[in-house]
Scaffold this motif. Structure first.
Motif, PDB file in Angstrom:
ATOM      1  N   ALA A   1       0.861  -1.180   0.000  1.00 30.07           N
ATOM      2  CA  ALA A   1       0.000   0.000   0.000  1.00 30.07           C
ATOM      3  C   ALA A   1       0.896   1.227   0.000  1.00 30.07           C
ATOM      4  N   TYR A   2       0.582   2.170  -0.875  1.00 27.71           N
ATOM      5  CA  TYR A   2       1.391   3.389  -1.009  1.00 27.71           C
ATOM      6  C   TYR A   2       0.508   4.592  -0.683  1.00 27.71           C
ATOM      7  N   VAL A   3       0.997   5.480   0.200  1.00 24.83           N
ATOM      8  CA  VAL A   3       0.188   6.627   0.587  1.00 24.83           C
ATOM      9  C   VAL A   3       1.103   7.784   0.987  1.00 24.83           C
ATOM     10  N   GLY A   4       0.667   9.015   0.689  1.00 30.78           N
ATOM     11  CA  GLY A   4       1.439  10.198   1.011  1.00 30.78           C
ATOM     12  C   GLY A   4       0.980  10.858   2.293  1.00 30.78           C
ATOM     13  N   SER A   5       1.851  11.730   2.821  1.00 32.55           N
ATOM     14  CA  SER A   5       1.557  12.411   4.077  1.00 32.55           C
ATOM     15  C   SER A   5       1.946  13.885   3.970  1.00 32.55           C
ATOM     16  N   HIS A   6       1.406  14.691   4.875  1.00 32.87           N
ATOM     17  CA  HIS A   6       1.696  16.124   4.890  1.00 32.87           C
ATOM     18  C   HIS A   6       3.155  16.441   5.234  1.00 32.87           C
ATOM     19  N   ASN A   7       3.913  15.463   5.715  1.00 35.35           N
ATOM     20  CA  ASN A   7       5.312  15.719   6.044  1.00 35.35           C
ATOM     21  C   ASN A   7       6.232  15.565   4.836  1.00 35.35           C
ATOM     22  N   GLY A   8       5.660  15.385   3.653  1.00 33.56           N
ATOM     23  CA  GLY A   8       6.462  15.246   2.449  1.00 33.56           C
ATOM     24  C   GLY A   8       7.020  13.855   2.239  1.00 33.56           C
TER      25      GLY A   8
ATOM     26  N   GLU B   1      12.533  16.428  -1.675  1.00 33.90           N
ATOM     27  CA  GLU B   1      13.703  17.242  -1.378  1.00 33.90           C
ATOM     28  C   GLU B   1      13.344  18.385  -0.428  1.00 33.90           C
ATOM     29  N   ALA B   2      12.173  18.983  -0.644  1.00 36.15           N
ATOM     30  CA  ALA B   2      11.745  20.083   0.227  1.00 36.15           C
ATOM     31  C   ALA B   2      11.577  19.613   1.670  1.00 36.15           C
ATOM     32  N   SER B   3      11.110  18.385   1.844  1.00 36.72           N
ATOM     33  CA  SER B   3      10.952  17.832   3.186  1.00 36.72           C
ATOM     34  C   SER B   3      12.306  17.589   3.837  1.00 36.72           C
ATOM     35  N   ARG B   4      13.247  17.092   3.058  1.00 36.22           N
ATOM     36  CA  ARG B   4      14.598  16.873   3.611  1.00 36.22           C
ATOM     37  C   ARG B   4      15.238  18.195   4.052  1.00 36.22           C
TER      38      ARG B   4
ATOM     39  N   LYS C   1      11.600  24.420   9.330  1.00 37.55           N
ATOM     40  CA  LYS C   1      11.799  23.585  10.533  1.00 37.55           C
ATOM     41  C   LYS C   1      10.464  23.189  11.182  1.00 37.55           C
ATOM     42  N   ILE C   2       9.559  22.701  10.342  1.00 40.05           N
ATOM     43  CA  ILE C   2       8.253  22.297  10.874  1.00 40.05           C
ATOM     44  C   ILE C   2       8.205  20.817  11.254  1.00 40.05           C
ATOM     45  N   LEU C   3       9.287  20.077  10.937  1.00 35.95           N
ATOM     46  CA  LEU C   3       9.296  18.642  11.189  1.00 35.95           C
ATOM     47  C   LEU C   3      10.319  18.284  12.260  1.00 35.95           C
ATOM     48  N   ASN C   4       9.987  17.293  13.062  1.00 40.54           N
ATOM     49  CA  ASN C   4      10.951  16.670  13.957  1.00 40.54           C
ATOM     50  C   ASN C   4      11.766  15.642  13.169  1.00 40.54           C
ATOM     51  N   PRO C   5      12.883  15.170  13.716  1.00 38.67           N
ATOM     52  CA  PRO C   5      13.715  14.209  12.979  1.00 38.67           C
ATOM     53  C   PRO C   5      12.980  12.945  12.526  1.00 38.67           C
ATOM     54  N   ASP C   6      11.947  12.532  13.270  1.00 42.63           N
ATOM     55  CA  ASP C   6      11.218  11.319  12.883  1.00 42.63           C
ATOM     56  C   ASP C   6      10.103  11.597  11.876  1.00 42.63           C
ATOM     57  N   GLY C   7       9.962  12.851  11.420  1.00 40.97           N
ATOM     58  CA  GLY C   7       8.919  13.188  10.454  1.00 40.97           C
ATOM     59  C   GLY C   7       7.634  13.667  11.073  1.00 40.97           C
ATOM     60  N   SER C   8       7.538  13.642  12.390  1.00 38.20           N
ATOM     61  CA  SER C   8       6.348  14.176  13.053  1.00 38.20           C
ATOM     62  C   SER C   8       6.407  15.702  13.049  1.00 38.20           C
TER      63      SER C   8
ATOM     64  N   PHE D   1       3.009  23.514   5.191  1.00 39.45           N
ATOM     65  CA  PHE D   1       3.021  22.176   4.596  1.00 39.45           C
ATOM     66  C   PHE D   1       3.474  22.222   3.135  1.00 39.45           C
ATOM     67  N   THR D   2       3.116  23.284   2.435  1.00 41.14           N
ATOM     68  CA  THR D   2       3.596  23.448   1.070  1.00 41.14           C
ATOM     69  C   THR D   2       5.120  23.510   1.039  1.00 41.14           C
ATOM     70  N   SER D   3       5.706  24.129   2.062  1.00 39.69           N
ATOM     71  CA  SER D   3       7.159  24.325   2.096  1.00 39.69           C
ATOM     72  C   SER D   3       7.941  23.020   2.194  1.00 39.69           C
ATOM     73  N   VAL D   4       7.307  21.949   2.679  1.00 37.85           N
ATOM     74  CA  VAL D   4       7.994  20.660   2.761  1.00 37.85           C
ATOM     75  C   VAL D   4       7.521  19.695   1.675  1.00 37.85           C
ATOM     76  N   GLY D   5       6.771  20.215   0.714  1.00 33.99           N
ATOM     77  CA  GLY D   5       6.307  19.339  -0.365  1.00 33.99           C
ATOM     78  C   GLY D   5       5.341  18.282   0.122  1.00 33.99           C
ATOM     79  N   ALA D   6       4.376  18.693   0.928  1.00 35.68           N
ATOM     80  CA  ALA D   6       3.363  17.751   1.417  1.00 35.68           C
ATOM     81  C   ALA D   6       2.774  16.953   0.258  1.00 35.68           C
ATOM     82  N   ILE D   7       2.529  15.676   0.497  1.00 35.83           N
ATOM     83  CA  ILE D   7       1.958  14.812  -0.538  1.00 35.83           C
ATOM     84  C   ILE D   7       0.490  14.564  -0.202  1.00 35.83           C
ATOM     85  N   VAL D   8      -0.378  15.397  -0.771  1.00 39.07           N
ATOM     86  CA  VAL D   8      -1.818  15.183  -0.649  1.00 39.07           C
ATOM     87  C   VAL D   8      -2.361  14.526  -1.914  1.00 39.07           C
ATOM     88  N   SER D   9      -1.564  14.561  -2.973  1.00 39.97           N
ATOM     89  CA  SER D   9      -1.868  13.840  -4.202  1.00 39.97           C
ATOM     90  C   SER D   9      -1.882  12.339  -3.928  1.00 39.97           C
TER      91      SER D   9
END
Length: 377
Positions: A287-294, A313-316, A321-328, A351-359
């Motif tokens: 199963a493949y699914v995207g998340s707001h953390n990019g 790349e934007a998420s990396r 600095k909206i993400l913690n190291p574990d992606g939360s 969320f746009t800044s980290v390339g959130a995957i809502v697609s």
């Protein structure tokens, strides 16, 4: 940003973006074949049938293009297009301010069946047009914005509205067959409305709701077979059904869940670390699914364990600095600035800044295609 999902037909990927560009991209090389410019953002996933590609523009129109050339065949204008809005939305100030919902990120994606193209609109109507000419066949009025996409099965159109109702409509005539009433939230309008689109399998309609439930309804009668509560978290993606399992994601609880299709019992619960608006793609045992953390997660569809992760790349880089190291989510980065509804729009930008995957991802010939809010496919 891109929130629409790829549509693939005859070796070409079709997708629109928030900049108003609709692209046709060669599937093998990734080279653009043609593009079409709309005056408004495109948040609708395309449908392709009989050499025509259809999408709904945020300008309030269904557009039909020649799939080979991108030339306009016809355009059907709706009454208008708008986001879902309400006073005191989500409890945000000011209570007297009518607030457009920033999280209403998608608009209805068309479905083509039986010579007709069906779609919903921000004007509150569900439309059926002749797929060849664009001539109106019928329209069905609901009581609020319709940004869910229609599911057409055995001549019936299944679609939900932000009025909190889910409808079964006769595909040929536009007459209502039945109506299911979801939850209501007249005070802050947070736990109400069908933003999710439906899937119909084995006589059952599966659909999520912003009232924080996944529903299984009898396709003929609308009778509820079961519902699964999601702890006040929206279910905005379309359920994916495979092997007797329903796969859905949630918003605030950041869960990707597998439910038994017959009983609604939980099979597994995967922590995605951030909101899920993306609908899952099921291929083989994955199963493949995207998340707001990019991040795009590849999850074992039976066990619910993580196989691998793709990160934009934007998420990396995570410049804000909206993400913690574990992606939360780093809650300190979401500290309100304005103290009113404007903070909701700032959060969407974050969320746009980290390339959130809502697609929603698409799997074709062993490759996975997905778009992200940093504007990449």
């Amino acid at each position: 940003p891109i929130v629409a999902s790829p549509a693939i037909a005859d070796g070409v990927i079709y997708i629109g973006d928030y900049g108003g560009l609709f692209h046709a991209i060669d599937q093998a090389s990734g080279v653009e074949k043609w593009s079409f410019k709309s005056r408004m953002p495109i948040a609708s996933t395309a449908a392709v049938a009989a050499g025509v590609v259809y999408f709904v523009s945020s300008g309030g129109a269904l557009v039909a293009l020649d799939a080979a050339t991108g030339k306009t065949k016809w355009v059907f204008p709706t009454e208008y297009e708008r986001r879902f809005e309400a006073q005191n939305l989500h409890g945000l100030l000011s209570a007297a301010q009518t607030i457009p919902d920033a999280w209403d990120v998608f608009i209805s994606s068309p479905a083509v069946a039986d010579g007709r193209v069906y779609f919903g609109s921000g004007d509150g109507n569900v439309y059926a047009l002749d797929a060849g000419s664009g001539v109106l066949q019928w329209k069905f009025a609901t009581h609020d914005v319709v940004h869910a996409s229609p599911a057409v099965h055995e001549g019936t159109v299944y679609i939900g509205s932000w009025d909190g109702n889910f409808y079964a409509i006769e595909g040929e005539t536009g007459q209502q067959k039945w109506q299911f009433k979801g939850g209501q939230d007249p005070v802050i309008h947070n736990q109400v409305g069908f933003q999710s689109s439906a899937a119909v399998v084995d006589g059952t309609v599966f659909v999520g709701s912003r009232d924080a439930h996944v529903y299984a309804l009898d396709a003929r009668s609308g009778r509820k077979k079961w519902d699964y509560p999601t702890s006040k978290s929206w279910v905005n993606g379309t359920p994916a059904i495979a092997g007797g399992i329903v796969y859905v994601g949630t918003s605030d609880s950041s869960r990707f869940m597998a439910l038994d299709a017959k009983t609604g019992r939980l099979r597994f619960n995967f922590d995605a670390k951030a909101y899920i608006f993306s609908s899952a793609a099921i291929a083989g045992d994955m199963a493949y699914v995207g998340s707001h953390n990019g991040k795009l997660y590849a999850i074992d569809a039976k066990a619910g364990t993580l196989r691998w992760t793709f990160q934009t790349e934007a998420s990396r880089l995570d410049r804000l600095k909206i993400l913690n190291p574990d992606g939360s989510l780093n809650q300190d980065a979401f500290t309100p600035i304005f103290g009113d509804f404007q903070d909701m729009y700032l959060d969407l930008y974050r969320f746009t800044s980290v390339g959130a995957i809502v697609s929603s991802p698409v799997v074709d010939h062993g490759l996975l295609y997905v778009a992200s809010m940093d504007g990449n496919l």
